[in-house]
Design an enzyme around this catalytic site. Structure first.
Site, PDB file in Angstrom:
ATOM      1  N   CYS A 151       0.982  -1.417  -0.260  1.00  0.00           N
ATOM      2  CA  CYS A 151      -0.140   0.111  -0.442  1.00  0.00           C
ATOM      3  C   CYS A 151       0.169   1.062   0.235  1.00  0.00           C
ATOM      4  O   CYS A 151       0.267   2.739  -0.439  1.00  0.00           O
ATOM      5  CB  CYS A 151      -0.876   0.159   1.561  1.00  0.00           C
ATOM      6  N   HIS A 276      -2.449   6.702   3.704  1.00  0.00           N
ATOM      7  CA  HIS A 276      -1.281   6.870   3.347  1.00  0.00           C
ATOM      8  C   HIS A 276      -0.408   8.571   2.320  1.00  0.00           C
ATOM      9  O   HIS A 276      -1.456   8.925   1.791  1.00  0.00           O
ATOM     10  CB  HIS A 276      -0.026   6.123   3.114  1.00  0.00           C
TER      11      HIS A 276
END
Length: 371
Positions: A151, A276
């Site tokens: 990710c 993120h």
């Protein structure tokens, strides 16, 4: 060991003869009840309806539950050899050790496995695919497996891929600001519990006061995350590097086809639930301009340019959570290097950072078989 030549004719790789399917392909979602699995079910319900049966697979403790996908309630079946019978594509959203055990089983049944764990990413015979960047790599899968990147890598690589195609990337320095959900459901539950523990208290002004308030409720993190940042994600590797920092290096090189690319990463966990972020220093072979970078990023598939600091317009994780693109802002040319750019990127680590990319890979496989 995964057979070297696994797969039914419907999904034969580029060396075989693919036949047009008589019916829509069957899909299995392995780990359907987990954090990424649940997001994947939502994404499958939103995107083009290319699948026939969607089979939901999870551990024995989750078998028998029902989950909604494409507007229907589907019963979860237990992970086992029979679960892959007749399945054309299986998307794995499970820990490394489970993927390592069960991906070979799925492939032995003639299924193409799209694996979101780290179990196969480093295998030279397993393509690591981001459809917007190297989608053609999905066609060559001698082991019957296509790997989904981590990710954190996915949070930046779509934007970097577009810039690399224009300027030629020559060096990469990255600092990540990773959400708690990157550590799974335990990460989000831990952060919520810690935020409750510190709420309303005047903490953060004395050494160790946050740690004392949180107590032993650290969950998957090595230090309190509430009212804090933790400069660590992953497991300890040689010379003090973390596994996630080395993963960014290895995956960026493989996806971009730059095996010698100098990459340095520092991974930091921040008190954000989802999304993120990364501060990126990218050096290129050619001289760059902000205007040129803006033109590239504004039309790049899977990228949204949000860059007007005068109006306080730049991406933040709380603003991009629940969205699909990579968001890019704070684009600047380096003060001391006309061939380098500084930029800030954000992305939902559960959507494009995991589930969406897997869904897109599955769509590539089906499109290839139907071509």
């Amino acid at each position: 060991m995964i057979p070297a030549e696994a797969g039914r004719p419907f999904l034969a790789d580029s060396a075989g003869a693919a036949a047009r399917p008589a019916a829509r392909p069957r899909l299995a979602v392995v780990g359907a009840t987990g954090a990424v699995g649940r997001v994947l079910l939502g994404i499958l319900s939103e995107r083009a309806d290319i699948w026939g049966e969607i089979r939901l697979i999870a551990s024995a403790r989750s078998a028998g539950r029902t989950l909604a996908v494409r507007g229907e309630e589907v019963e979860v079946v237990e992970l086992g050899e029979d679960a892959f019978d007749g399945v054309d594509v299986a998307m794995f959203a499970v820990p490394d050790e489970i993927a390592a055990q069960w991906v070979p089983v799925a492939v032995s049944k003639g299924t193409v496995a799209v694996d979101s764990s780290g179990a196969f990413r480093g295998d030279p015979d397993v393509p690591l695919v981001v459809p917007e960047v190297n989608g053609c790599a999905a066609r060559i899968r001698p082991r019957g497996v296509i790997a989904n990147p981590h990710c954190t890598t996915l949070s930046m690589i779509v934007a970097l891929g577009a810039l690399h195609a224009a300027y030629g990337l020559s060096e990469l320095v990255v600092s990540s600001y990773q959400a708690a959900s990157g550590a799974g459901r335990a990460g989000t539950e831990t952060l919520r519990a810690q935020l409750s523990a510190v709420s309303g208290a005047e903490l953060g002004a004395a050494p160790g006061d946050v740690r004392r308030a949180v107590g032993d409720a650290l969950g998957p993190f090595p230090a309190p995350l509430a009212l804090n940042v933790v400069p660590w994600a992953g497991s300890l590797q040689e010379d003090g590097w973390s596994s996630e920092e080395l993963r960014i290096r290895d995956e960026a090189r493989k996806i971009l086809g730059l095996p010698e690319l100098p990459v340095t990463a520092t991974c930091v966990r921040v008190p954000v639930l989802t999304g993120h972020s990364m501060a990126v220093h990218a050096r290129f072979e050619k001289e760059v301009t902000v205007a040129g970078a803006h033109e590239i990023l504004a039309v790049a598939p899977g990228v949204v340019l949000c860059d007007d600091p005068a109006e306080h317009e730049y991406p933040t994780p709380s603003d991009v959570a629940g969205t699909d693109p990579t968001w890019v802002g704070r684009v600047r040319r380096s003060l001391d290097d006309p061939r380098a750019l500084e930029l800030f990127v954000c992305g939902d680590n559960l959507r494009k950072g995991a589930a969406l990319n897997a869904a897109q890979i599955g769509e590539l496989v089906v499109a290839e078989a139907e071509a």
